[in-house]
Design a protein around this motif. Structure first.
Motif, PDB file in Angstrom:
ATOM      1  N   PRO A 174      -3.177  35.461 -34.019  1.00 23.49           N
ATOM      2  CA  PRO A 174      -2.886  35.284 -32.587  1.00 23.49           C
ATOM      3  C   PRO A 174      -2.580  36.611 -31.889  1.00 23.49           C
ATOM      4  O   PRO A 174      -3.005  36.816 -30.750  1.00 23.49           O
ATOM      5  N   ALA A 175      -1.866  37.526 -32.589  1.00 23.27           N
ATOM      6  CA  ALA A 175      -1.499  38.789 -31.931  1.00 23.27           C
ATOM      7  C   ALA A 175      -2.758  39.616 -31.625  1.00 23.27           C
ATOM      8  O   ALA A 175      -2.897  40.181 -30.533  1.00 23.27           O
ATOM      9  N   VAL A 176      -3.677  39.661 -32.582  1.00 20.45           N
ATOM     10  CA  VAL A 176      -4.888  40.467 -32.362  1.00 20.45           C
ATOM     11  C   VAL A 176      -5.761  39.804 -31.289  1.00 20.45           C
ATOM     12  O   VAL A 176      -6.287  40.481 -30.396  1.00 20.45           O
ATOM     13  N   LEU A 177      -5.892  38.479 -31.357  1.00 18.12           N
ATOM     14  CA  LEU A 177      -6.710  37.783 -30.356  1.00 18.12           C
ATOM     15  C   LEU A 177      -6.156  37.997 -28.950  1.00 18.12           C
ATOM     16  O   LEU A 177      -6.912  38.153 -27.983  1.00 18.12           O
ATOM     17  N   LYS A 178      -4.819  38.040 -28.873  1.00 16.21           N
ATOM     18  CA  LYS A 178      -4.200  38.259 -27.560  1.00 16.21           C
ATOM     19  C   LYS A 178      -4.530  39.669 -27.076  1.00 16.21           C
ATOM     20  O   LYS A 178      -4.911  39.867 -25.912  1.00 16.21           O
ATOM     21  N   ALA A 179      -4.400  40.642 -27.970  1.00 17.73           N
ATOM     22  CA  ALA A 179      -4.717  42.030 -27.581  1.00 17.73           C
ATOM     23  C   ALA A 179      -6.195  42.168 -27.227  1.00 17.73           C
ATOM     24  O   ALA A 179      -6.573  42.965 -26.377  1.00 17.73           O
ATOM     25  N   MET A 180      -7.028  41.359 -27.869  1.00 21.38           N
ATOM     26  CA  MET A 180      -8.471  41.384 -27.546  1.00 21.38           C
ATOM     27  C   MET A 180      -8.772  40.637 -26.247  1.00 21.38           C
ATOM     28  O   MET A 180      -9.881  40.721 -25.745  1.00 21.38           O
ATOM     29  N   ARG A 181      -7.804  39.853 -25.768  1.00 23.51           N
ATOM     30  CA  ARG A 181      -7.978  39.013 -24.564  1.00 23.51           C
ATOM     31  C   ARG A 181      -9.163  38.065 -24.732  1.00 23.51           C
ATOM     32  O   ARG A 181     -10.031  37.940 -23.838  1.00 23.51           O
ATOM     33  N   ARG A 182      -9.208  37.416 -25.885  1.00 21.84           N
ATOM     34  CA  ARG A 182     -10.341  36.534 -26.155  1.00 21.84           C
ATOM     35  C   ARG A 182     -10.215  35.203 -25.431  1.00 21.84           C
ATOM     36  O   ARG A 182      -9.100  34.664 -25.300  1.00 21.84           O
ATOM     37  N   PRO A 183     -11.356  34.643 -24.960  1.00 17.99           N
ATOM     38  CA  PRO A 183     -11.309  33.314 -24.359  1.00 17.99           C
ATOM     39  C   PRO A 183     -10.939  32.266 -25.414  1.00 17.99           C
ATOM     40  O   PRO A 183     -11.268  32.423 -26.582  1.00 17.99           O
ATOM     41  N   ALA A 184     -10.242  31.235 -24.984  1.00 16.08           N
ATOM     42  CA  ALA A 184      -9.874  30.098 -25.849  1.00 16.08           C
ATOM     43  C   ALA A 184      -9.114  30.547 -27.090  1.00 16.08           C
ATOM     44  O   ALA A 184      -9.197  29.920 -28.133  1.00 16.08           O
ATOM     45  N   HIS A 185      -8.332  31.642 -26.976  1.00 18.57           N
ATOM     46  CA  HIS A 185      -7.699  32.168 -28.181  1.00 18.57           C
ATOM     47  C   HIS A 185      -6.495  31.355 -28.627  1.00 18.57           C
ATOM     48  O   HIS A 185      -5.993  31.557 -29.717  1.00 18.57           O
ATOM     49  N   GLN A 186      -6.026  30.443 -27.759  1.00 18.13           N
ATOM     50  CA  GLN A 186      -4.870  29.673 -28.197  1.00 18.13           C
ATOM     51  C   GLN A 186      -5.256  28.391 -28.928  1.00 18.13           C
ATOM     52  O   GLN A 186      -4.409  27.667 -29.418  1.00 18.13           O
ATOM     53  N   GLU A 187      -6.528  28.115 -28.975  1.00 14.16           N
ATOM     54  CA  GLU A 187      -6.948  26.887 -29.658  1.00 14.16           C
ATOM     55  C   GLU A 187      -6.665  27.018 -31.153  1.00 14.16           C
ATOM     56  O   GLU A 187      -6.815  28.080 -31.728  1.00 14.16           O
ATOM     57  N   LYS A 188      -6.281  25.910 -31.756  1.00 15.36           N
ATOM     58  CA  LYS A 188      -6.022  25.925 -33.213  1.00 15.36           C
ATOM     59  C   LYS A 188      -7.390  25.758 -33.885  1.00 15.36           C
ATOM     60  O   LYS A 188      -7.807  24.644 -34.214  1.00 15.36           O
ATOM     61  N   THR A 189      -8.054  26.866 -34.070  1.00 13.24           N
ATOM     62  CA  THR A 189      -9.476  26.765 -34.391  1.00 13.24           C
ATOM     63  C   THR A 189      -9.760  26.186 -35.775  1.00 13.24           C
ATOM     64  O   THR A 189     -10.726  25.438 -35.927  1.00 13.24           O
ATOM     65  N   ALA A 190      -8.976  26.541 -36.775  1.00 19.49           N
ATOM     66  CA  ALA A 190      -9.280  26.013 -38.114  1.00 19.49           C
ATOM     67  C   ALA A 190      -9.170  24.484 -38.100  1.00 19.49           C
ATOM     68  O   ALA A 190     -10.006  23.776 -38.674  1.00 19.49           O
TER      69      ALA A 190
END
Ligand code: SF4
Length: 446
Positions: free
Chosen positions: A274-290
């Motif tokens: 989550p920390a890296v995805l946030k720094a990347m500003r990725r779309p839909a990064h809060q979804e529990k993808t697994a």
């Protein structure tokens, strides 16, 4: 009275060479430019020497891609000398001209009109073009049996490592009936597999408020689910690329389970922490993808997921990386590409603290690939003994080489059918899988 015979001269057909670099999106741009030029009577030259002018469609995403683009321009200059540059790197005209001052023109991405105008200036079209030289489906650089279908341009996201939105602008979706008309023409011309692409496929239609357009006497909404369903009615394989795991992606999984579109999602996750995805500003990064992937596979057990990842992003700790490895095992991604983070000129991520040393990036890349190979090999081994459809891509001396529904062309694996030299590209056959490794399958006709 005597009449002097008039000398009849066949006009010399102007020829354009074409070099297309970069991603499938750039390839589609190249196809559009070529289609337009061909409709004006130009011929496409197979080599530099036979061309009156050469168009180089560049990629400007990473520094390594820019270097490759500059090399390609240099090669075209050396071998032909009359060169027009277009594509993503075209926004850096100063740099291109500093290195290759002799280029005739430089245009940016999607500037079809400007490229065509530059070609007209360099070598005028025939006065009376043979418009019927172009088949209705346009001209394609891919083999006859598959084609990329671009449904939108640009992107509304602002990932910190990416400059594509500044190169290509915000999301601009094509009307649904335009996409369907192109797709139907392709299928009528013999295309067996449509590869749906864009920067953000699941955001399709957002910018045009999911506008309806008439298709086969009915209104068709420019909405991800509606478009997938309509494409699924055309009778070709439909493969979705560049999808982000927004909640509405759940809705297309039943179409896959029903066999309407391929059970395949190309989702560029880039990371899992989550920390890296946030720094990347990725779309839909809060979804529990697994957990999402597990739920999708409950609905559609054959669902294959392909993805790309970046290791060594600024601030990525060993814990973040371990999280990613753990996530890979849990999510069971079928195929994954991995890149070592590389700063891109103009990207916000360049100013982030916590640069990861090159040797750490290298080491993480190897650990990532080893972990992924294990997952890929296990998933491929589960196919042994099953009978599955295989689309044939090519025939060589040893047999036929094709792909399963889980494999996209160029990026995924192959299915080898030894001894089957009587098949042809574009055939879809049933094959019993007899062996696997961590990339490919072997089989025999069922
Ligand atoms: S989604 Fe992110 S990485 Fe992809 S094009 Fe848009 S900004 Fe770039």
């Amino acid at each position: 009275m005597s009449v002097k015979p008039t000398s009849v001269r066949t006009p010399k057909v102007p020829k354009v060479g074409f070099v297309s670099l970069g991603c499938p999106k750039a390839l589609v741009d190249s196809e559009r430019i070529i289609t337009r030029l061909r409709s004006e009577g130009y011929q496409i030259a197979p080599d530099y020497e036979g061309a009156d002018v050469v168009v180089v469609n560049t990629c400007g995403f990473l520094d390594s891609a820019k270097a490759e683009s500059l090399d390609a321009i240099g090669e075209a200059m050396a071998k032909n000398g009359r060169v027009i540059v277009t594509g993503c790197m075209g926004v850096e005209e100063g740099r291109i001209r500093a290195e290759h001052p002799g280029v005739l023109a430089v245009t940016g991405p999607h500037q079809y009109e400007q490229v065509v105008t530059a070609v007209h200036d360099a070598v005028p079209p025939l006065h009376d073009p043979f418009v019927d030289l172009v088949p209705p489906e346009g001209l394609h650089l891919t083999p006859r049996h598959y084609a990329y279908l671009k449904i939108s341009e640009g992107c509304n996201n602002r990932c910190s490592f990416c400059i594509i939105p500044s190169l290509r602008g915000d999301l601009a979706s094509r009307p649904a009936n335009h996409v369907m008309t192109e797709a139907e023409r392709l299928v009528k011309a013999g295309v067996k597999e449509l590869l749906v692409i864009s920067q953000d496929t699941s955001a399709y239609g957002l910018d045009i408020k999911y506008a309806e357009s008439p298709w086969k006497g009915q209104p068709l909404k420019a909405r991800f689910l509606d478009l997938c369903s309509a494409l699924g009615d055309l009778g070709a394989w439909v493969r979705l690329h560049y999808v982000y795991p927004y909640p509405h992606v759940d809705d297309v999984i039943p179409l896959m389970a029903d066999g309407k579109i391929l059970p395949y999602l190309d989702i560029p996750f880039q990371h899992a922490s989550p920390a890296v995805l946030k720094a990347m500003r990725r779309p839909a990064h809060q979804e529990k993808t697994a957990a999402r992937i597990a739920a999708w596979r409950n609905v559609c057990p054959d669902l294959a997921i392909r993805s790309t990842f970046i290791v060594g992003f600024p601030g990525e700790t060993e814990d973040d990386f371990q999280f990613l490895l753990q996530w890979l095992k849990e999510a069971r991604i079928n195929r994954a590409g991995c890149f070592k983070y590389e700063p891109v000129a103009g990207a916000v991520a360049n100013d982030l603290p916590g640069a990861v040393p090159e040797e750490v990036k290298e080491e993480r890349w190897h650990r990532f690939m080893a972990a992924q190979q294990e997952v890929s090999a296990a998933l491929l081994a589960e196919k042994v003994g099953r009978t599955i459809p295989v689309l044939i891509d090519e025939i060589d001396d040893e047999g036929a080489i094709g792909r399963s529904q889980s494999d996209a062309p160029e990026i995924d694996g192959a299915v080898y059918l030894d001894g089957e030299t009587d098949l042809a590209p574009g055939d879809i056959v049933q094959a019993r899988i007899t062996a696997s490794d961590d990339t490919d399958l072997e089989g025999e006709l069922a």
